[in-house]
Motif scaffolding. Structure first.
Motif, mmCIF file in Angstrom:
data_model
loop_
_atom_site.group_PDB
_atom_site.id
_atom_site.type_symbol
_atom_site.label_atom_id
_atom_site.label_comp_id
_atom_site.label_asym_id
_atom_site.label_seq_id
_atom_site.Cartn_x
_atom_site.Cartn_y
_atom_site.Cartn_z
ATOM 1 N N CYS A 61 13.313 9.875 -30.680
ATOM 2 C CA CYS A 61 12.124 10.502 -31.263
ATOM 3 C C CYS A 61 10.912 9.596 -31.128
ATOM 4 C CB CYS A 61 12.363 10.820 -32.739
ATOM 5 S SG CYS A 61 13.559 12.125 -33.047
ATOM 6 N N LEU A 62 11.098 8.325 -31.414
ATOM 7 C CA LEU A 62 9.983 7.376 -31.327
ATOM 8 C C LEU A 62 9.491 7.239 -29.895
ATOM 9 C CD1 LEU A 62 11.205 4.666 -33.852
ATOM 10 C CD2 LEU A 62 9.378 6.356 -34.183
ATOM 11 N N THR A 82 -8.636 11.039 -31.342
ATOM 12 C CA THR A 82 -8.467 9.923 -32.274
ATOM 13 C C THR A 82 -7.632 10.352 -33.477
ATOM 14 O OG1 THR A 82 -10.571 8.970 -31.570
ATOM 15 C CG2 THR A 82 -9.702 8.232 -33.684
ATOM 16 N N ASN A 83 -7.925 11.522 -34.011
ATOM 17 C CA ASN A 83 -7.167 12.034 -35.160
ATOM 18 C C ASN A 83 -5.726 12.336 -34.784
ATOM 19 O OD1 ASN A 83 -9.387 11.806 -36.857
ATOM 20 N ND2 ASN A 83 -10.061 13.895 -36.454
ATOM 21 N N LEU A 84 -5.515 12.896 -33.603
ATOM 22 C CA LEU A 84 -4.158 13.186 -33.151
ATOM 23 C C LEU A 84 -3.366 11.893 -32.983
ATOM 24 C CD1 LEU A 84 -2.137 15.358 -32.394
ATOM 25 C CD2 LEU A 84 -3.105 15.375 -30.092
ATOM 26 N N ALA A 85 -4.006 10.859 -32.475
ATOM 27 C CA ALA A 85 -3.341 9.563 -32.335
ATOM 28 C C ALA A 85 -2.928 9.030 -33.706
ATOM 29 C CB ALA A 85 -4.250 8.568 -31.627
ATOM 30 N N ARG A 86 -3.776 9.212 -34.694
ATOM 31 C CA ARG A 86 -3.440 8.776 -36.066
ATOM 32 C C ARG A 86 -2.255 9.564 -36.616
ATOM 33 N NH1 ARG A 86 -9.577 8.716 -37.628
ATOM 34 N NH2 ARG A 86 -10.104 6.596 -36.997
ATOM 35 N N VAL A 87 -2.226 10.842 -36.331
ATOM 36 C CA VAL A 87 -1.097 11.668 -36.796
ATOM 37 C C VAL A 87 0.198 11.210 -36.128
ATOM 38 C CG1 VAL A 87 -0.117 14.003 -36.816
ATOM 39 C CG2 VAL A 87 -2.530 13.658 -37.379
ATOM 40 N N GLU A 89 0.807 8.248 -35.006
ATOM 41 C CA GLU A 89 1.135 6.942 -35.588
ATOM 42 C C GLU A 89 1.791 7.122 -36.961
ATOM 43 O OE1 GLU A 89 -0.996 2.720 -36.834
ATOM 44 O OE2 GLU A 89 -2.198 4.288 -35.892
ATOM 45 N N PHE A 90 1.245 8.024 -37.771
ATOM 46 C CA PHE A 90 1.851 8.325 -39.069
ATOM 47 C C PHE A 90 3.294 8.790 -38.876
ATOM 48 C CE2 PHE A 90 3.241 11.819 -41.760
ATOM 49 C CZ PHE A 90 3.353 11.175 -42.993
ATOM 50 N N CYS A 91 3.501 9.720 -37.959
ATOM 51 C CA CYS A 91 4.841 10.268 -37.725
ATOM 52 C C CYS A 91 5.812 9.173 -37.304
ATOM 53 C CB CYS A 91 4.797 11.379 -36.679
ATOM 54 S SG CYS A 91 4.026 12.899 -37.271
ATOM 55 N N ALA A 92 5.385 8.302 -36.405
ATOM 56 C CA ALA A 92 6.257 7.224 -35.938
ATOM 57 C C ALA A 92 6.609 6.287 -37.090
ATOM 58 C CB ALA A 92 5.592 6.458 -34.802
ATOM 59 N N VAL A 110 8.046 14.757 -41.286
ATOM 60 C CA VAL A 110 7.621 14.534 -39.900
ATOM 61 C C VAL A 110 7.784 15.829 -39.102
ATOM 62 C CG1 VAL A 110 8.127 13.265 -37.765
ATOM 63 C CG2 VAL A 110 8.082 12.055 -39.960
ATOM 64 N N THR A 111 8.878 16.525 -39.327
ATOM 65 C CA THR A 111 9.127 17.789 -38.631
ATOM 66 C C THR A 111 8.030 18.804 -38.948
ATOM 67 O OG1 THR A 111 11.509 17.401 -38.597
ATOM 68 C CG2 THR A 111 10.779 19.690 -38.351
ATOM 69 N N ARG A 112 7.630 18.895 -40.214
ATOM 70 C CA ARG A 112 6.566 19.838 -40.598
ATOM 71 C C ARG A 112 5.246 19.482 -39.912
ATOM 72 N NH1 ARG A 112 9.251 19.558 -45.482
ATOM 73 N NH2 ARG A 112 7.917 17.905 -46.293
ATOM 74 N N VAL A 113 4.906 18.212 -39.901
ATOM 75 C CA VAL A 113 3.650 17.780 -39.274
ATOM 76 C C VAL A 113 3.669 18.112 -37.787
ATOM 77 C CG1 VAL A 113 2.288 15.740 -38.644
ATOM 78 C CG2 VAL A 113 3.145 15.986 -40.983
ATOM 79 N N LEU A 114 4.757 17.763 -37.117
ATOM 80 C CA LEU A 114 4.836 17.989 -35.671
ATOM 81 C C LEU A 114 4.934 19.477 -35.333
ATOM 82 C CD1 LEU A 114 7.030 14.938 -34.734
ATOM 83 C CD2 LEU A 114 4.619 15.288 -34.178
ATOM 84 N N SER A 115 5.533 20.261 -36.211
ATOM 85 C CA SER A 115 5.574 21.715 -35.995
ATOM 86 C C SER A 115 4.164 22.303 -36.061
ATOM 87 C CB SER A 115 6.470 22.386 -37.041
ATOM 88 O OG SER A 115 7.813 22.011 -36.846
ATOM 89 N N THR A 116 3.344 21.782 -36.965
ATOM 90 C CA THR A 116 1.957 22.226 -37.068
ATOM 91 C C THR A 116 1.189 21.862 -35.799
ATOM 92 O OG1 THR A 116 2.014 22.035 -39.474
ATOM 93 C CG2 THR A 116 -0.162 22.052 -38.426
#
Length: 129
Positions: A61-62, A82-87, A89-92, A110-116
């Protein structure tokens, strides 16, 4: 040849076929789908206390998250990138902590964030044909 080897071979050929003719958005969707599948496996390994398999799944996953983040166009993408990169980074970071804490709820987050994020990419694909 075992059933699993045959399946893995088929899956590799199918994936090669899909990626060879995919647009950049389709590639992101393929990677994200694979990431979501692997997150489900990582979660199941945590719940079942299969710690070695959990570590392997989280590492996969990482790698995918890092690949998605590494492919971002920071020069042309502006604040959205930039915001997507932060998201990512948060997920990782969150997924790494989930593996240490053995917390399936953190994997779910993490699954919910990435599904969005996937829904956003899918919307781009649908608008652009």
């Amino acid at each position: 040849m075992s059933y699993q080897n045959a399946y893995d071979g088929y899956h590799a050929v199918n994936l090669d076929t899909q990626t060879s003719r995919a647009s950049p958005v389709e590639l992101v969707l393929l990677l994200t789908d694979g990431l979501l599948d692997e997150l489900a496996r990582a979660r199941a390994h945590i719940v079942a206390r299969r710690y070695e398999q959990k570590a392997i799944s989280i590492d996969k996953c990482l790698e995918i998250i890092n690949g998605l983040s590494g492919s971002l166009d920071f020069e042309g993408g502006g604040d959205t990138v930039t915001n997507l990169a932060r998201v990512y980074e948060f997920c990782a970071n969150h997924l790494h902590r989930a593996g240490i804490k053995l917390d399936p709820a953190m994997v779910d987050e993490v699954t919910r964030v990435l599904s969005t994020i996937r829904q956003g990419w899918k919307g781009i694909q649908d608008r652009n044909g």
